[in-house]
Write a protein that holds these residues in place. Structure first.
Motif, PDB file in Angstrom:
ATOM      1  N   THR A   1      -0.073   9.431  -7.197  1.00 17.15           N
ATOM      2  CA  THR A   1      -0.435  10.926  -7.110  1.00 17.15           C
ATOM      3  C   THR A   1      -0.563  11.251  -9.000  1.00 17.15           C
ATOM      4  OG1 THR A   1       2.002  11.497  -8.344  1.00 17.15           O
ATOM      5  CG2 THR A   1       2.494  11.048  -6.167  1.00 17.15           C
ATOM      6  N   ALA A   2      -0.905  12.467  -8.978  1.00 19.97           N
ATOM      7  CA  ALA A   2      -1.660  12.691 -10.964  1.00 19.97           C
ATOM      8  C   ALA A   2      -0.418  12.756 -11.107  1.00 19.97           C
ATOM      9  CB  ALA A   2      -1.923  14.107 -10.253  1.00 19.97           C
ATOM     10  N   ASP A   3       0.952  12.582 -10.970  1.00 16.88           N
ATOM     11  CA  ASP A   3       2.073  12.597 -12.043  1.00 16.88           C
ATOM     12  C   ASP A   3       2.235  11.157 -12.438  1.00 16.88           C
ATOM     13  OD1 ASP A   3       1.879  15.337 -12.015  1.00 16.88           O
ATOM     14  OD2 ASP A   3       3.290  15.509 -10.830  1.00 16.88           O
ATOM     15  N   MET A   4       2.004  10.439 -11.215  1.00 15.43           N
ATOM     16  CA  MET A   4       2.470   8.596 -11.105  1.00 15.43           C
ATOM     17  C   MET A   4       1.486   8.258 -12.435  1.00 15.43           C
ATOM     18  SD  MET A   4       3.536   7.910  -7.756  1.00 15.43           S
ATOM     19  CE  MET A   4       3.719   6.199  -8.639  1.00 15.43           C
ATOM     20  N   LEU A   5      -0.345   8.750 -12.237  1.00 16.58           N
ATOM     21  CA  LEU A   5      -1.326   8.261 -12.892  1.00 16.58           C
ATOM     22  C   LEU A   5      -1.458   8.945 -14.519  1.00 16.58           C
ATOM     23  CD1 LEU A   5      -4.143   9.226 -10.780  1.00 16.58           C
ATOM     24  CD2 LEU A   5      -3.081   6.613 -11.473  1.00 16.58           C
ATOM     25  N   ARG A   6      -0.799   9.791 -14.824  1.00 18.30           N
ATOM     26  CA  ARG A   6      -0.475  10.460 -16.240  1.00 18.30           C
ATOM     27  C   ARG A   6       1.025   9.744 -16.846  1.00 18.30           C
ATOM     28  NH1 ARG A   6      -0.239  15.733 -13.482  1.00 18.30           N
ATOM     29  NH2 ARG A   6      -2.295  16.579 -14.202  1.00 18.30           N
TER      30      ARG A   6
ATOM     31  N   PHE B   1       0.764  -1.704  -0.051  1.00 19.79           N
ATOM     32  CA  PHE B   1       0.099   0.090   0.224  1.00 19.79           C
ATOM     33  C   PHE B   1       1.018   0.926   0.067  1.00 19.79           C
ATOM     34  CE2 PHE B   1      -2.219  -3.432   2.140  1.00 19.79           C
ATOM     35  CZ  PHE B   1      -3.322  -3.638   1.380  1.00 19.79           C
ATOM     36  N   SER B   2       2.178   1.693  -0.328  1.00 16.79           N
ATOM     37  CA  SER B   2       2.941   2.134  -0.227  1.00 16.79           C
ATOM     38  C   SER B   2       2.869   2.609  -1.509  1.00 16.79           C
ATOM     39  CB  SER B   2       4.711   2.020   0.435  1.00 16.79           C
ATOM     40  OG  SER B   2       5.266   3.149   0.304  1.00 16.79           O
ATOM     41  N   ARG B   3       3.123   3.501  -1.699  1.00 15.86           N
ATOM     42  CA  ARG B   3       3.067   4.433  -3.202  1.00 15.86           C
ATOM     43  C   ARG B   3       4.552   4.428  -3.615  1.00 15.86           C
ATOM     44  NH1 ARG B   3       3.599  10.322  -1.990  1.00 15.86           N
ATOM     45  NH2 ARG B   3       1.067   9.733  -1.408  1.00 15.86           N
ATOM     46  N   SER B   4       5.279   3.775  -3.009  1.00 19.71           N
ATOM     47  CA  SER B   4       7.371   3.237  -3.456  1.00 19.71           C
ATOM     48  C   SER B   4       7.162   1.957  -3.928  1.00 19.71           C
ATOM     49  CB  SER B   4       8.156   3.644  -2.250  1.00 19.71           C
ATOM     50  OG  SER B   4       8.403   2.638  -1.825  1.00 19.71           O
ATOM     51  N   ALA B   5       6.015   1.548  -4.309  1.00 15.60           N
ATOM     52  CA  ALA B   5       5.627  -0.317  -4.694  1.00 15.60           C
ATOM     53  C   ALA B   5       4.942  -0.757  -5.705  1.00 15.60           C
ATOM     54  CB  ALA B   5       5.245  -0.777  -2.787  1.00 15.60           C
ATOM     55  N   ILE B   6       4.363   0.713  -6.305  1.00 15.60           N
ATOM     56  CA  ILE B   6       3.258   0.941  -7.183  1.00 15.60           C
ATOM     57  C   ILE B   6       4.224   0.724  -8.955  1.00 15.60           C
ATOM     58  CG2 ILE B   6       1.906   2.080  -8.608  1.00 15.60           C
ATOM     59  CD1 ILE B   6       1.209   4.002  -6.450  1.00 15.60           C
TER      60      ILE B   6
ATOM     61  N   PRO C   1      -8.739  11.747  -7.976  1.00 12.99           N
ATOM     62  CA  PRO C   1      -7.859  12.286  -6.737  1.00 12.99           C
ATOM     63  C   PRO C   1      -7.979  10.149  -6.074  1.00 12.99           C
ATOM     64  CG  PRO C   1      -9.478  13.332  -6.912  1.00 12.99           C
ATOM     65  CD  PRO C   1      -9.601  12.825  -7.274  1.00 12.99           C
ATOM     66  N   VAL C   2      -6.904   9.925  -5.353  1.00 10.06           N
ATOM     67  CA  VAL C   2      -7.012   8.280  -5.590  1.00 10.06           C
ATOM     68  C   VAL C   2      -6.525   8.311  -3.697  1.00 10.06           C
ATOM     69  CG1 VAL C   2      -5.543   5.971  -5.125  1.00 10.06           C
ATOM     70  CG2 VAL C   2      -6.509   7.377  -7.187  1.00 10.06           C
ATOM     71  N   PRO C   3      -7.498   7.903  -2.971  1.00  8.70           N
ATOM     72  CA  PRO C   3      -6.856   7.751  -1.036  1.00  8.70           C
ATOM     73  C   PRO C   3      -5.136   7.275  -1.428  1.00  8.70           C
ATOM     74  CG  PRO C   3      -8.658   6.418  -1.802  1.00  8.70           C
ATOM     75  CD  PRO C   3      -7.926   7.391  -2.707  1.00  8.70           C
ATOM     76  N   SER C   4      -4.416   7.351  -0.193  1.00 10.73           N
ATOM     77  CA  SER C   4      -3.461   7.101   0.277  1.00 10.73           C
ATOM     78  C   SER C   4      -2.589   6.955   1.840  1.00 10.73           C
ATOM     79  CB  SER C   4      -2.356   8.518   0.300  1.00 10.73           C
ATOM     80  OG  SER C   4      -1.381   8.157   1.091  1.00 10.73           O
ATOM     81  N   ALA C   5      -2.422   5.978   2.140  1.00 11.20           N
ATOM     82  CA  ALA C   5      -1.916   5.091   3.140  1.00 11.20           C
ATOM     83  C   ALA C   5      -0.271   6.413   3.977  1.00 11.20           C
ATOM     84  CB  ALA C   5      -2.516   3.585   3.691  1.00 11.20           C
TER      85      ALA C   5
END
Length: 265
Positions: free
Chosen positions: A177-182, A158-163, A190-194
């Protein structure tokens, strides 16, 4: 839409999935993400989507769907085109095709149909871990701890670094994040974050650490809802009557080969 994800949690027949897996011997119905032993059993009774007999509750599911932006007339059935032929990856090995068929039956009353792809296991995981495939459901992934602590569940899942696709294994892109989605070919939404909750748990020890992982699990299940956890899996091992001693290797998840004793009789 969190209401859609809650609806799917209510709709799934977890007991049916367990029967297809082999029955109660193979595990306990799961009401949350991390196994209880990693949280000192603080969430042993926590199951926000509990249904009678674990068989699913389509009326509760429809009540959630009716609150979503994908159900315009509020009848509990998705009427948005995105609910049709949702790209779904599944393991091709037994029992997953039968489980996938049950999931399709469970979701149909919600107006959700699947474009299901049953794949060889490593291919399936590669697809599910790559956001560029733009899947909508992955039905077979499982997870086991490398070390008996919530840290082996929270950051890698669930960490951003593991996407992905470069990293593993935050398949649902919690915290993206928005940039990562692009960069991955998605419109920024908007995507929830833990992220904040995970980082708060990392330096803690003892009871505070258990409590923190339990609070994170609760937050994920109630507010983010990235998963439909269905089973706390048992490792079932069939042995000969000649095996007089063996132990379970907690790290490998297999019998410890250096602790086996076999009688000669």
């Amino acid at each position: 839409d969190v209401h859609v994800r809650r609806a799917i949690n209510f709709a799934i027949d977890k007991e049916g999935l367990r029967q297809l897996r082999g029955g109660p011997l193979f595990g306990e119905i799961a009401g949350h993400i991390m196994v209880d032993s990693l949280q000192a059993n603080l969430l042993a009774d926590f199951d926000p989507y509990a249904t009678e007999g674990g068989a699913g509750d389509i009326e509760a599911a429809k009540a959630e769907m009716a609150q979503s932006a994908y159900d315009r007339d509020g009848d509990g059935v998705c009427d948005d085109p995105s609910c049709t032929d949702m790209l779904t990856f599944s393991d091709a090995a037994s029992p997953y095709p039968k489980q996938l068929a049950l999931i399709e039956q469970n979701l149909e009353p919600l107006g959700i149909t699947l474009d299901a792809k049953a794949l060889e296991r490593t291919t399936m995981y590669a697809k599910c871990e790559d956001p560029n495939t733009k899947w909508q459901l992955c039905t077979a992934p499982s997870w086991g701890k490398d070390y008996a602590d919530g840290y082996t569940f929270a950051p890698p899942l669930f960490s951003r670094s593991a996407i992905g696709p470069e990293s593993c294994c935050n398949d649902t892109m919690v915290g993206v994040t928005a940039d990562m989605l692009r960069e991955r070919g998605y419109e920024p939404v908007p995507v929830p974050s833990a992220e904040e909750q995970i980082q708060a748990c990392v330096p803690l020890t003892g009871d505070e650490r258990y409590r923190c992982w339990a609070d994170l699990d609760t937050f994920l299940m109630e507010d983010v809802v990235p998963w439909v956890p269905y089973l706390f899996d048992n490792n079932v091992v069939i042995v000969s009557s000649r095996v007089t001693n063996w132990s379970f290797d907690q790290f490998a998840g297999l019998p410890a080969l250096d602790h086996l004793a076999v009688s000669g009789s």
